[in-house]
Scaffold this motif. Sequence first.
Motif, mmCIF file in Angstrom:
data_model
loop_
_atom_site.group_PDB
_atom_site.id
_atom_site.type_symbol
_atom_site.label_atom_id
_atom_site.label_comp_id
_atom_site.label_asym_id
_atom_site.label_seq_id
_atom_site.Cartn_x
_atom_site.Cartn_y
_atom_site.Cartn_z
ATOM 1 N N PRO A 5 0.799 -1.220 0.000
ATOM 2 C CA PRO A 5 0.000 0.000 0.000
ATOM 3 C C PRO A 5 0.836 1.276 0.000
ATOM 4 O O PRO A 5 0.329 2.356 -0.289
ATOM 5 N N HIS A 6 2.130 1.151 0.331
ATOM 6 C CA HIS A 6 2.917 2.370 0.475
ATOM 7 C C HIS A 6 4.390 2.069 0.208
ATOM 8 O O HIS A 6 4.929 1.108 0.729
ATOM 9 N N THR A 18 6.806 -3.621 4.902
ATOM 10 C CA THR A 18 6.455 -4.851 4.178
ATOM 11 C C THR A 18 5.414 -5.645 4.963
ATOM 12 O O THR A 18 5.031 -6.742 4.563
ATOM 13 N N GLU A 19 4.966 -5.102 6.097
ATOM 14 C CA GLU A 19 3.812 -5.651 6.817
ATOM 15 C C GLU A 19 2.782 -4.545 6.914
ATOM 16 O O GLU A 19 3.122 -3.407 7.222
ATOM 17 N N TRP A 20 1.533 -4.892 6.655
ATOM 18 C CA TRP A 20 0.485 -3.883 6.760
ATOM 19 C C TRP A 20 -0.840 -4.560 7.084
ATOM 20 O O TRP A 20 -0.936 -5.785 7.093
ATOM 21 N N PHE A 29 4.289 -9.152 3.208
ATOM 22 C CA PHE A 29 4.803 -9.206 1.836
ATOM 23 C C PHE A 29 5.871 -10.284 1.702
ATOM 24 O O PHE A 29 5.993 -10.934 0.676
ATOM 25 N N PHE A 30 6.652 -10.493 2.765
ATOM 26 C CA PHE A 30 7.778 -11.426 2.698
ATOM 27 C C PHE A 30 7.373 -12.891 2.831
ATOM 28 O O PHE A 30 8.226 -13.767 2.845
ATOM 29 N N MET A 153 -2.902 10.402 2.216
ATOM 30 C CA MET A 153 -4.106 11.223 2.385
ATOM 31 C C MET A 153 -5.287 10.556 1.682
ATOM 32 O O MET A 153 -6.427 10.626 2.146
ATOM 33 N N GLU A 154 -5.002 9.895 0.544
ATOM 34 C CA GLU A 154 -6.077 9.336 -0.292
ATOM 35 C C GLU A 154 -6.727 8.117 0.363
ATOM 36 O O GLU A 154 -7.905 7.879 0.191
ATOM 37 N N THR A 155 -5.939 7.330 1.092
ATOM 38 C CA THR A 155 -6.534 6.151 1.710
ATOM 39 C C THR A 155 -6.835 6.403 3.180
ATOM 40 O O THR A 155 -7.973 6.655 3.554
ATOM 41 N N CYS A 156 -5.812 6.402 4.041
ATOM 42 C CA CYS A 156 -6.065 6.513 5.484
ATOM 43 C C CYS A 156 -6.672 7.858 5.872
ATOM 44 O O CYS A 156 -7.572 7.913 6.709
#
Length: 176
Positions: A5-6, A18-20, A29-30, A153-156
Amino acid sequence: MPTRPHQGEPLPLELVNTEWMSRGERVDFFEDDAAVGQWLSENGFTDRMSDARLPLLEARAALRDALDRPTGGAEARLNAVLDHGSVRLQIRAGSLERRVEADPGWLPAWTAVSQYAELLEMDRDRVRQCAHPECVLYFHDTSRNGTRRWHSMETCGARFKAQRHYRRVQSRDAAF
Ligand SMILES: [Zn+2]
């Protein structure tokens, strides 16, 4: 391979991010070996994925611990990563050269942790977690006034404002 996402933060935060969270679940992600390889090449490392994966997981856990609980005992874990490498200084053609020597597979993890220390020294107050309560991403606030709150800003940012609006409408309706 899930889509991160970022991206675009300094190396230590790129590793932590890499973790969200996605729909209340933590995404790693890993978990995908190919993703580790992609992360390494995106960040300029030529280490083999199979050697670098475990050191990266160790460095990531130590970094997240240090970021989440700055007064906790994360320093020992960070230092354990740094023990796998050292900097050698040499003068070559009249200028000073720094060469990092790291154990096999440890260069990416070692570099991320050493750059974390440099980042904090330089700009501690501007390394922040996204202010959305369900987001675990970190960013380095390079905005001019230093008031950035969201990883995006667009997502969170938008999600937070929508929820606040929804709560307001709900509590107003409840009053009547
Ligand atoms: Zn966020």
